[in-house]
Design a protein around this motif. Structure first.
Motif, PDB file in Angstrom:
ATOM      1  N   SER A  14      39.210  38.734  42.203  1.00 15.30           N
ATOM      2  CA  SER A  14      38.808  38.135  43.474  1.00 15.30           C
ATOM      3  C   SER A  14      39.539  36.814  43.704  1.00 15.30           C
ATOM      4  N   HIS A  15      39.569  36.395  44.960  1.00 17.52           N
ATOM      5  CA  HIS A  15      40.244  35.145  45.312  1.00 17.52           C
ATOM      6  C   HIS A  15      39.441  33.912  44.886  1.00 17.52           C
ATOM      7  N   GLY A  16      38.135  34.004  44.897  1.00 19.51           N
ATOM      8  CA  GLY A  16      37.316  32.814  44.687  1.00 19.51           C
ATOM      9  C   GLY A  16      37.299  31.997  45.970  1.00 19.51           C
ATOM     10  N   CYS A  31      36.839  38.904  37.869  1.00 20.21           N
ATOM     11  CA  CYS A  31      37.367  40.249  37.693  1.00 20.21           C
ATOM     12  C   CYS A  31      36.256  41.230  38.060  1.00 20.21           C
ATOM     13  N   ARG A  32      36.557  42.185  38.943  1.00 22.21           N
ATOM     14  CA  ARG A  32      35.573  43.160  39.416  1.00 22.21           C
ATOM     15  C   ARG A  32      36.098  44.579  39.236  1.00 22.21           C
ATOM     16  N   ALA A  33      35.199  45.524  39.075  1.00 19.76           N
ATOM     17  CA  ALA A  33      35.579  46.935  39.005  1.00 19.76           C
ATOM     18  C   ALA A  33      35.985  47.411  40.393  1.00 19.76           C
ATOM     19  N   TRP A  72      45.312  43.676  41.525  1.00 20.23           N
ATOM     20  CA  TRP A  72      44.621  44.599  40.618  1.00 20.23           C
ATOM     21  C   TRP A  72      45.430  44.729  39.329  1.00 20.23           C
ATOM     22  N   HIS A  73      44.741  45.187  38.284  1.00 18.23           N
ATOM     23  CA  HIS A  73      45.399  45.459  37.003  1.00 18.23           C
ATOM     24  C   HIS A  73      44.600  46.528  36.275  1.00 18.23           C
TER      25      HIS A  73
END
Length: 78
Positions: A14-16, A31-33, A72-73
């Protein structure tokens, strides 16, 4: 790098929130799914991002460093 395919689980960064004058952020990058919903190139995909507060859809670029907001990663191996 393995290219994404529809239905695969990836991690979205996410950007924050914007950085405040004192250098802090109300919400730091997380970090999100996410689920790949469409593939454009070997590094660009549309994602359904799963947040604790809801879901959103985003087109995102791959980032090997797993640090750039909006990227993404692949999930880290544990």
């Amino acid at each position: 790098m393995q290219p994404p395919t529809i239905g695969r689980i990836v991690h979205y960064v996410s950007h924050g929130s914007p950085v405040q004058p004192d250098g802090t952020q109300a919400h730091e990058s997380q970090c999100r799914a996410a689920i790949v919903t469409e593939v454009w190139t070997d590094t660009t995909a549309n994602l359904a991002v799963l947040n604790p507060t809801g879901m959103f859809f985003n087109s995102s670029e791959y980032d090997e460093t797993a640090t750039l907001g909006g990227s993404w990663h692949w999930p880290e191996r544990t």
